[in-house]
Design an enzyme around this catalytic site. Structure first.
Site, mmCIF file in Angstrom:
data_model
loop_
_atom_site.group_PDB
_atom_site.id
_atom_site.type_symbol
_atom_site.label_atom_id
_atom_site.label_comp_id
_atom_site.label_asym_id
_atom_site.label_seq_id
_atom_site.Cartn_x
_atom_site.Cartn_y
_atom_site.Cartn_z
ATOM 1 C CB SER A 125 3.634 2.620 -6.076
ATOM 2 O OG SER A 125 4.207 3.902 -5.881
ATOM 3 C CE1 TYR A 168 1.315 3.141 -0.949
ATOM 4 C CE2 TYR A 168 3.258 3.927 -2.106
ATOM 5 C CZ TYR A 168 1.928 3.579 -2.109
ATOM 6 O OH TYR A 168 1.200 3.654 -3.280
HETATM 7 C C1 BGC Z 1 1.460 7.209 -3.669
HETATM 8 C C2 BGC Z 1 1.082 8.661 -3.795
HETATM 9 C C3 BGC Z 1 2.200 9.433 -4.456
HETATM 10 C C4 BGC Z 1 2.689 8.761 -5.725
HETATM 11 C C5 BGC Z 1 3.911 9.434 -6.337
HETATM 12 C C6 BGC Z 1 1.863 6.692 -5.014
HETATM 13 O O1 BGC Z 1 2.152 5.329 -4.963
HETATM 14 O O2 BGC Z 1 0.359 6.478 -3.129
HETATM 15 O O3 BGC Z 1 0.804 9.209 -2.515
HETATM 16 O O4 BGC Z 1 1.734 10.739 -4.776
HETATM 17 O O5 BGC Z 1 3.000 7.410 -5.458
HETATM 18 O O6 BGC Z 1 4.892 9.733 -5.381
#
Ligand code: BGC
Length: 288
Positions: free
Chosen positions: A173, A186
């Protein structure tokens, strides 16, 4: 405003048929995609299938959706099977790999995609929420990668299939580098994925095993519906995206099909950001 009309053109989702016309670079390869019943995992599984790979479609819920992905991959001319496993559970992961080897004989490509969010203000974040997110997003990628590397090592390179002994793609991410308040578990899991990926890549490169990540930005999937499903939310989101459109799952699918192919054979230990420029510090375009 002119900008809006540009935006509305860019927001049009390409039809699945258009987006799935890919060269069959992965013909003869066997792939496993975790969390492949929806969102980015589904798009990656379809893209790998379109590129000629046979695919194991892992799911932990919504079996019907996984079976639909299987049928769609078969319609693209590749083999596919749905296999249940919770990626955070060691026994289930070993059973899933056993099932894959029974069905396909081996593995050439692992895509560590399964991931979840359980958001809370930091002072309210529970240990259960912390453990759940780290368990799926980080430990799950570890467990699957270890099983894949064991098989890559055992089998070695098969030149008629690929010039590498195996490829691992971690779906990370932008939050492997962008801190994210309210989502500490996260962001910690994705930061962990970054150095796990690079450390595995360093260790197994001499075996000709390639390990990389794709770091998606905001992509139109169920995990972040609230970030794009109203005009206000979408317009707020665009402050964070220089390229001025949300990502589509197929944007990630196409990048994945390339990075696991032999056309990316010298690429290892790197993160490919597929984020419309979200990591370019957009606030500095007219500030700082
Ligand atoms: C998340 C999303 C988010 C995106 C940008 C991703 O890794 O799961 O919820 O919109 O990152 O912030």
């Amino acid at each position: 405003m002119e900008n809006n009309s540009i935006n509305s053109k860019l927001q049009v989702t390409r039809s699945p048929a258009e987006s799935l016309v890919l060269p069959r670079w992965l013909e003869g390869q066997k792939a496993l995609v975790t969390g492949a019943n929806s969102g980015i995992g589904k798009a990656v599984a379809l893209a790998l299938g379109a590129a000629g790979a046979d695919v194991i479609v892992n799911y932990v819920s919504e079996k019907e959706a996984a079976l639909e992905v299987v049928e769609a991959i078969k319609a693209l001319g590749s083999q596919a099977h749905a296999v249940y496993a919770d990626v955070s559970n060691e026994e289930q992961i070993q059973a899933m790999f056993g099932e894959m080897f029974r069905l396909f004989g081996t593995i050439d490509i692992l895509v560590n995609n399964a991931g979840i969010q359980q958001d809370a203000p930091f002072h309210e974040l529970t240990l259960a929420q912390w453990n759940k997110v780290i368990g799926v997003n980080l430990t799950g990628q570890f467990l699957c990668s270890r099983e894949a590397v064991r098989e890559f090592k055992r089998r070695g390179i098969v030149p008629s299939v690929s010039c590498a002994a195996g490829k691992i793609l971690c779906i990370s991410s932008v939050h492997e580098v962008i801190p994210w308040g309210g989502h500490v578990n996260y962001a910690a899991s994705k930061g962990g994925v970054m150095l796990m990926m690079k450390s595995i890549a360093q260790e197994v490169a001499p075996l000709r095993i390639r390990v990389n990540s794709i770091a998606p930005g905001a992509v139109r999937t169920p995990i972040n519906t609230q970030a794009w499903n109203t005009p206000q939310a979408y317009s707020d989101l665009m402050h964070l995206v220089p390229y001025q459109r949300i990502g589509e799952p197929e944007d990630i699918g196409r990048a994945a099909a390339w990075i696991v192919s032999d056309y990316a054979d010298y690429v290892t230990g790197t993160t490919l950001f597929v984020d419309g420029g979200m990591t370019l510090y957009p606030g500095f375009a007219d500030g700082g």
